[in-house]
Motif scaffolding. Structure first.
Motif, mmCIF file in Angstrom:
data_model
loop_
_atom_site.group_PDB
_atom_site.id
_atom_site.type_symbol
_atom_site.label_atom_id
_atom_site.label_comp_id
_atom_site.label_asym_id
_atom_site.label_seq_id
_atom_site.Cartn_x
_atom_site.Cartn_y
_atom_site.Cartn_z
ATOM 1 N N ASP A 166 44.718 26.396 53.856
ATOM 2 C CA ASP A 166 43.279 26.263 54.083
ATOM 3 C C ASP A 166 42.840 24.816 54.318
ATOM 4 O O ASP A 166 41.699 24.574 54.698
ATOM 5 C CB ASP A 166 42.502 26.823 52.879
ATOM 6 N N GLY A 214 41.323 23.873 50.504
ATOM 7 C CA GLY A 214 40.291 24.874 50.220
ATOM 8 C C GLY A 214 39.462 24.572 48.986
ATOM 9 O O GLY A 214 38.508 25.284 48.690
ATOM 10 N N LEU A 219 34.681 26.300 41.136
ATOM 11 C CA LEU A 219 35.273 27.637 41.089
ATOM 12 C C LEU A 219 36.646 27.653 41.756
ATOM 13 O O LEU A 219 37.626 28.152 41.182
ATOM 14 C CB LEU A 219 34.341 28.656 41.766
ATOM 15 N N THR A 220 36.733 27.106 42.968
ATOM 16 C CA THR A 220 38.018 27.087 43.665
ATOM 17 C C THR A 220 39.022 26.216 42.912
ATOM 18 O O THR A 220 40.198 26.563 42.806
ATOM 19 C CB THR A 220 37.844 26.592 45.119
ATOM 20 N N ASP A 259 31.521 30.520 57.471
ATOM 21 C CA ASP A 259 32.609 31.444 57.813
ATOM 22 C C ASP A 259 33.873 30.641 58.146
ATOM 23 O O ASP A 259 34.450 30.764 59.233
ATOM 24 C CB ASP A 259 32.186 32.299 59.023
ATOM 25 N N THR A 336 39.001 25.382 55.476
ATOM 26 C CA THR A 336 38.267 26.653 55.516
ATOM 27 C C THR A 336 37.146 26.705 54.479
ATOM 28 O O THR A 336 36.301 27.588 54.542
ATOM 29 C CB THR A 336 39.188 27.868 55.259
ATOM 30 N N GLY A 337 37.137 25.746 53.547
ATOM 31 C CA GLY A 337 36.076 25.721 52.539
ATOM 32 C C GLY A 337 34.764 25.189 53.071
ATOM 33 O O GLY A 337 33.774 25.082 52.338
ATOM 34 N N GLY A 339 32.448 26.373 54.707
ATOM 35 C CA GLY A 339 31.286 27.252 54.540
ATOM 36 C C GLY A 339 30.671 27.192 53.152
ATOM 37 O O GLY A 339 29.587 27.723 52.918
ATOM 38 N N LEU A 340 31.372 26.541 52.214
ATOM 39 C CA LEU A 340 30.852 26.414 50.851
ATOM 40 C C LEU A 340 30.151 25.076 50.632
ATOM 41 O O LEU A 340 29.676 24.783 49.540
ATOM 42 C CB LEU A 340 32.005 26.573 49.839
ATOM 43 N N ILE B 145 32.965 36.282 57.193
ATOM 44 C CA ILE B 145 31.562 36.428 56.803
ATOM 45 C C ILE B 145 30.808 37.250 57.848
ATOM 46 O O ILE B 145 29.969 38.083 57.513
ATOM 47 C CB ILE B 145 30.916 35.032 56.656
ATOM 48 N N THR B 180 39.040 30.458 49.686
ATOM 49 C CA THR B 180 37.692 30.132 50.163
ATOM 50 C C THR B 180 36.930 31.367 50.648
ATOM 51 O O THR B 180 35.710 31.406 50.583
ATOM 52 C CB THR B 180 37.714 29.092 51.306
ATOM 53 N N PRO B 183 35.028 33.289 47.569
ATOM 54 C CA PRO B 183 33.769 32.661 47.142
ATOM 55 C C PRO B 183 32.687 32.734 48.210
ATOM 56 O O PRO B 183 31.511 32.937 47.884
ATOM 57 C CB PRO B 183 34.170 31.201 46.876
ATOM 58 N N GLU B 184 33.072 32.598 49.483
ATOM 59 C CA GLU B 184 32.035 32.631 50.521
ATOM 60 C C GLU B 184 31.428 34.042 50.617
ATOM 61 O O GLU B 184 30.210 34.189 50.764
ATOM 62 C CB GLU B 184 32.575 32.128 51.871
ATOM 63 N N ASN B 187 29.234 34.601 47.452
ATOM 64 C CA ASN B 187 27.939 33.914 47.571
ATOM 65 C C ASN B 187 26.975 34.721 48.434
ATOM 66 O O ASN B 187 25.792 34.836 48.118
ATOM 67 C CB ASN B 187 28.120 32.519 48.189
#
Lengths: 369, 369
Positions: A166, A214, A219-220, A259, A336-337, A339-340, B145, B180, B183-184, B187
């Motif tokens: 990721d 990622g 949380l991750t 996404d 890929t993270g 989107g967070l 997503i 990832t 969590p996405e 959320n």
């Protein structure tokens, strides 16, 4: 994060209780690195609160409370070691040797031997400051069991940075995510470092395992701690920090992207359009899908794609607006993270937020157990 | 797991306290599905311990305590519904519609309406068994997503199966891992299903979130529970079960494989050499690297690669021995967790082992909190 993870980002992270890394990169001149290390020393020395542990560490040891990362296939080792002799750092992160992990042996020996001569010179002065200066920690980045095995056998790293698929930017084109890579690496370590077994791998202390790829929030991070890591490494998250040396176009592209698995892709296109040559074939890089990528998939030649890229550079920050106008061609390496990540914060705020989220996860888990 | 996840695997999983799925696949005849459902009903009816909850469920409701999965781009819907009318199942898992999630609306309505007519007929007999028969749960598999949003808006699934990039077999070619993606997705769900907000997505109950992709043991399952899932789905792990309908060559390849991120790869080559046509372009599949893949990367035409594949089939189980003799060309779909799978066990043993490992993780975490 070359040219983005410069002195302000790295020092802010160390001042906030983590450890920041300056991207030493892959160019042969390394001139930016020297400037960055000089800048970092100024930032630490001039920090208003000298009781900060990072400042005290620097005052007491003369070692910068941060690390330097190298992309090893392209770095002049002697020049790098010369700089590291001048600017002492706490850790050296090695990644992407040309042919394989064994290529790093010369680097590891070079880094571990950095201050030995000096200490010999000081042999009569047992109180001298330099005697307390140990060599930088060796951090080795791996993305497979094969790389891990060779690293353990030959390099005896202090830290293994375990990079899952990721991750943003460069990494092994073929790799697992942390979901399976971390347990497989942990099992290997557990097998070789049990007190009862004696193997060629366990002549030294087991390395500390850090997770990368990622990790964007507490949380991750918590999930990777459960999977066997002692800590985590974040890259993409810090692109959206005030201290990142990044253009608004790039930073806005990070904030906009959602996404993350679909809006990013692993590819070599972004190296090709930017004419970056030298990455060994086993690597590619994850970046946000843009016009360069889609044109390449559509069959455009690298030459034409590069011409359009160079032209695009004139558009400035708008060159990142692929998802706005469909034309953006500037490279946006990101994991890929992405989107967070919703807002730009100071590095210190990000660190506190992540630790707060980890504490929340602990509370939530405790209530459920 | 078409032709592998047949009646014995699915029923054993349900008898062990999970819920097993029969792979309904993508062919238009679906003849194997009907045979499998018949076989499953025999296995449940003849199970020696009829006090098993799965057996009691079947006796009381007439519904098979298992599900059926479809690869939707290639299935004749009317034929599938006809079979499901004859063999009632607890859940229907939908995946890979031709153009997008909205394609599934006809399926969802068809499945939800399966037993309505029958219930109308029975309106005078308020005690009739069929009145208690509710429609199968709708399970929708997503990897992004975008897919999640459409599924929530139009399909109101009972379960979302969130498939990360580590999964074996087919999935979105561009996708994040569970690190990832979960969590996405969580959320997104949290945003739309809070009591105070009212959006087009939350006219129905929030779906149950299940994680898939890399789950091979209790540790990986626990990590995904932390990341927001309510449960997990395992595929590759059950390839190494006694009840899998699998050749020894395939099963041994699973046991042998280590370094799952490197020894497997996402590609369309394995469909091409096997002449499987029809997967929408956005999908590929993860399988163990073999001679077919390396030849394709080396520039071999699909035609020649396919010829070699067809020839290879004559070698039987040896056709899987790529890592033994360098020649193996049989397709071995598997996830990156393959390096964590060391032995063939009964399905019941696997389930008990996984639950035991989850309990171990809980104990370990409790001790650290």
């Amino acid at each position: 994060m070359l040219n983005i993870a410069t002195a302000p980002l790295a020092t802010s992270l160390s001042l906030a209780g983590g450890i920041g890394f300056i991207a030493g990169g892959y160019d042969t001149t390394l001139s930016n690195l020297e400037t960055n290390l000089h800048h970092a020393s100024q930032l630490i020395k001039s920090h208003p609160d000298q009781s900060n542990p990072a400042c005290k560490f620097y005052t007491q040891t003369g070692v910068l409370p941060l690390g330097v990362g190298f992309i090893n296939w392209g770095v002049d080792r002697n020049e790098a070691l010369r700089i590291l002799r001048r600017y002492r750092v706490a850790a050296v992160w090695l990644f992407a040797p040309r042919d394989g992990m064994r290529d790093l042996l010369g680097w590891v020996n070079g880094v571990r031997g950095l201050y030995q001569e000096e200490q010999m010179d000081d042999v009569d002065d047992s109180k001298s400051k330099s005697k307390e200066t140990t060599a930088p920690q060796i951090w080795i980045q791996i993305s497979s069991i094969a790389e891990t095995t060779t690293a353990l056998k030959h390099l005896h790293p202090d830290v293994l940075v375990i990079q899952g698929s990721d991750a943003g930017g460069h990494g092994l084109a073929r790799s697992a995510s942390l979901i399976t890579l971390l347990p497989e690496v942990s099992n290997l370590i557990a097998e070789h470092y049990t007190p009862s077994t004696k193997t060629v791998l366990n002549e030294h202390q087991p390395p500390t395992l850090l997770a990368a790829g990622g990790l964007t929030n507490g949380l991750t991070l918590s999930a990777t701690l459960l999977l066997g890591a002692t800590g985590g490494v974040m890259g993409t998250r810090f692109l959206a920090s005030h201290e990142a040396h990044i253009t608004p176009g790039y930073q806005n592209a990070i904030l906009r992207a959602v996404d993350g698995g679909v809006s990013t892709v692993r590819t070599t296109v972004y190296d090709r359009v930017r004419d970056i040559k030298g990455w060994p074939e086993r690597y590619d890089g994850r970046g946000i899908v843009n016009a360069s990528y889609l044109d390449a998939v559509g069959g455009m030649s690298d030459e034409e794609n590069r011409r359009l890229y160079v032209n695009e550079m004139k558009r400035g920050d708008e060159g990142w607006d692929w998802d706005v106008d469909g034309r953006g061609r500037m490279t946006t390496y990101a994991g890929t993270g992405v989107g967070l990540i919703k807002e730009v914060l100071g590095v210190g705020e990000i660190v506190r937020q992540v630790w707060g989220e980890v504490a929340d996860v602990k509370r939530r888990v405790r209530a459920r157990l």
